[in-house]
Design an enzyme around this catalytic site. Sequence first.
Site, short mmCIF file in Angstrom:
data_model
loop_
_atom_site.label_atom_id
_atom_site.label_comp_id
_atom_site.label_asym_id
_atom_site.label_seq_id
_atom_site.Cartn_x
_atom_site.Cartn_y
_atom_site.Cartn_z
N GLU A 100 0.78 -1.39 0.19
CA GLU A 100 0.34 0.18 0.16
C GLU A 100 0.74 1.53 -0.43
OE1 GLU A 100 -4.37 -1.84 2.26
OE2 GLU A 100 -2.53 -0.74 3.61
N CYS A 113 3.59 8.30 1.07
CA CYS A 113 3.70 7.51 1.77
C CYS A 113 4.29 6.38 1.10
CB CYS A 113 3.15 7.35 3.36
SG CYS A 113 3.22 6.43 4.58
N CYS A 120 6.98 -6.94 7.31
CA CYS A 120 8.35 -6.38 7.82
C CYS A 120 8.21 -7.49 8.74
CB CYS A 120 7.74 -5.61 8.95
SG CYS A 120 9.37 -4.29 9.93
N CYS A 124 7.12 -5.29 15.82
CA CYS A 124 7.21 -3.85 16.76
C CYS A 124 5.46 -4.14 17.07
CB CYS A 124 6.71 -2.44 16.24
SG CYS A 124 8.32 -2.24 15.93
N CYS A 127 1.84 -2.39 15.09
CA CYS A 127 1.92 -2.26 14.29
C CYS A 127 1.14 -3.25 13.38
CB CYS A 127 3.76 -1.82 13.57
SG CYS A 127 3.55 -1.43 12.04
N CYS A 350 -1.32 5.87 9.36
CA CYS A 350 -0.06 5.07 9.74
C CYS A 350 0.05 3.73 10.51
CB CYS A 350 0.64 5.97 10.38
SG CYS A 350 1.81 7.06 9.98
N1 SAH Z 1 9.42 0.95 9.52
C1 SAH Z 1 9.57 1.67 9.91
C2 SAH Z 1 8.65 2.52 9.33
C3 SAH Z 1 7.39 2.70 8.94
S1 SAH Z 1 6.79 2.87 9.88
C4 SAH Z 1 9.97 2.71 11.16
O1 SAH Z 1 9.52 1.83 12.00
O2 SAH Z 1 9.68 3.75 11.58
C5 SAH Z 1 6.05 4.52 10.59
C6 SAH Z 1 5.89 4.88 11.54
O3 SAH Z 1 4.20 4.43 11.50
C7 SAH Z 1 6.64 4.68 12.08
O4 SAH Z 1 6.92 5.42 13.33
C8 SAH Z 1 5.70 3.30 12.87
O5 SAH Z 1 5.80 3.50 14.44
C9 SAH Z 1 4.19 4.33 13.27
N2 SAH Z 1 3.10 3.29 13.79
C10 SAH Z 1 3.11 2.15 13.20
N3 SAH Z 1 2.26 1.35 13.53
C11 SAH Z 1 1.45 2.47 14.18
C12 SAH Z 1 0.29 2.26 14.21
N4 SAH Z 1 -0.96 1.13 15.03
N5 SAH Z 1 -0.52 4.09 15.03
C13 SAH Z 1 0.32 5.04 14.70
N6 SAH Z 1 1.94 4.88 14.43
C14 SAH Z 1 2.09 3.58 13.33
FE1 SF4 Z 2 7.99 -3.14 11.20
FE2 SF4 Z 2 6.21 -1.34 12.11
FE3 SF4 Z 2 8.17 -1.70 12.82
FE4 SF4 Z 2 8.31 -0.14 11.38
S1 SF4 Z 2 6.61 0.39 13.15
S2 SF4 Z 2 9.71 -1.58 11.91
S3 SF4 Z 2 6.71 -1.53 9.59
S4 SF4 Z 2 6.76 -3.29 12.40
#
Ligand code: SAH
Ligand code: SF4
Length: 390
Positions: A100, A113, A120, A124, A127, A350
């Site tokens: 996406e 974006c 991934c 985390c 996420c 996000c």
């Molecule tokens: N992997 C990279 C880039 C992709 S995530 C990273 O982690 O930075 C992009 C941003 O979205 C990151 O700051 C991540 O922490 C945030 N993010 C992920 N899941 C989210 C959620 N459920 N709500 C709000 N922000 C989120």
């Molecule tokens: Fe991967 Fe999501 Fe963590 Fe970014 S926030 S490193 S996309 S698992």
Amino acid sequence: MTDIEQSVPAKINLLGLPQAKLETFFEKMGEKRFRAAQVLKWIHQMGVISFDEMTNISKPLREKLKEVAVIEAPEVIQQWDSKDGTRKFLIRVSGENAVETVFIPDDERGTLCVSSQVGCSLDCSFCATGKQGFNRDLTAAEIIGQVWQAAKSFNQFEEGAPRRITNVVMMGMGEPLLNFDNVVDSMNLMMHDMAYGLSKRRVTLSTSGVVPALDKLGEHTDACLAISLHAPNNALRNELVPINKKYPIEVLLASAKNYIDNLPDNRRKMTIEYTLIDHVNDRVEHAQELAVLLKDIPVKINLIPFNPFNLSNYKRVSNNALRRFQQVLIDAGYITTVRTTRGDDIDAACGQLAGQVQDRTSRSRRYKIDQQQLESSADLIPVKLVAVSE
Ligand code: SAH
Ligand code: SF4
């Protein structure tokens, strides 16, 4: 596959090649290097991907090119438009997969974006992309192809288009620093004068902290940097961002500061991303601890209210807690913004970029990082992957 099919070499896709690689390609063909500039402009400034339309290239050379190369953008499977102007694309990448890409308009600005991986591996806890696991890296063509397709959808390749991509953030699906070469090549194209010509202040790589890759990033690009911090101490960050067990906060921030300090224009700040989750990391004490942690680093802070999704029990921060948290940081002298949720009605926020891919990628082909590798002294790169269990 038959022997004959196997013996036919695959044609090279020119879409993802930055200028230097395109010049090498032409040299190997016995052609002049300046052909690279011509082809770059056709593809990324005029949106032309058919060799036949490249009128400043002779017919015999066009025929020769067709024998060895293709210019193929990944296909847009579906497009959704939010009532706030946000546009989300579901983009097919080879095989069964789709990623996406989201365009977010804001006055004069248009931010795209972009995704860097299918899923991934870093898992985390908050996420949606992480929850689905990792399938594979995107190629440079698939990464820059998202920009190409979005630009095309706004007629940006035509004169006087009303909407343009002015900024790119590598904040879609995936961890960009785990797909280093392809991400660097595609960011190079985003910023290249003969391609999209975006300023280095308008292209941002966001990382959760792959330190060995961050240490060498400055040798390859001078784009902006965003660090996904989400916690002011290691105990809490270990829970939210597992890669922290390998590269704790102090190591990550030292590497990030080194990147920023070595940029040619030394007045730039890095962005600290902090996703606020109700009753997890949203207390005043957390904000105070964060203010102390960052005091010697040139940062601006971007607070992101957690966006809920199916597989998560976390809740969005309350408005009161969000305001209190922000005020502590402002009072401590930090530029602190709150990321407004856009594209709510089309699940484009996000961390929500996942649903469709999850359906398309069977579990047996999805992986996540091996926890033992995170807790051992072994190097993280290459990442050791284990299958996502049912
Ligand atoms: N992997 C990279 C880039 C992709 S995530 C990273 O982690 O930075 C992009 C941003 O979205 C990151 O700051 C991540 O922490 C945030 N993010 C992920 N899941 C989210 C959620 N459920 N709500 C709000 N922000 C989120
Ligand atoms: Fe991967 Fe999501 Fe963590 Fe970014 S926030 S490193 S996309 S698992």
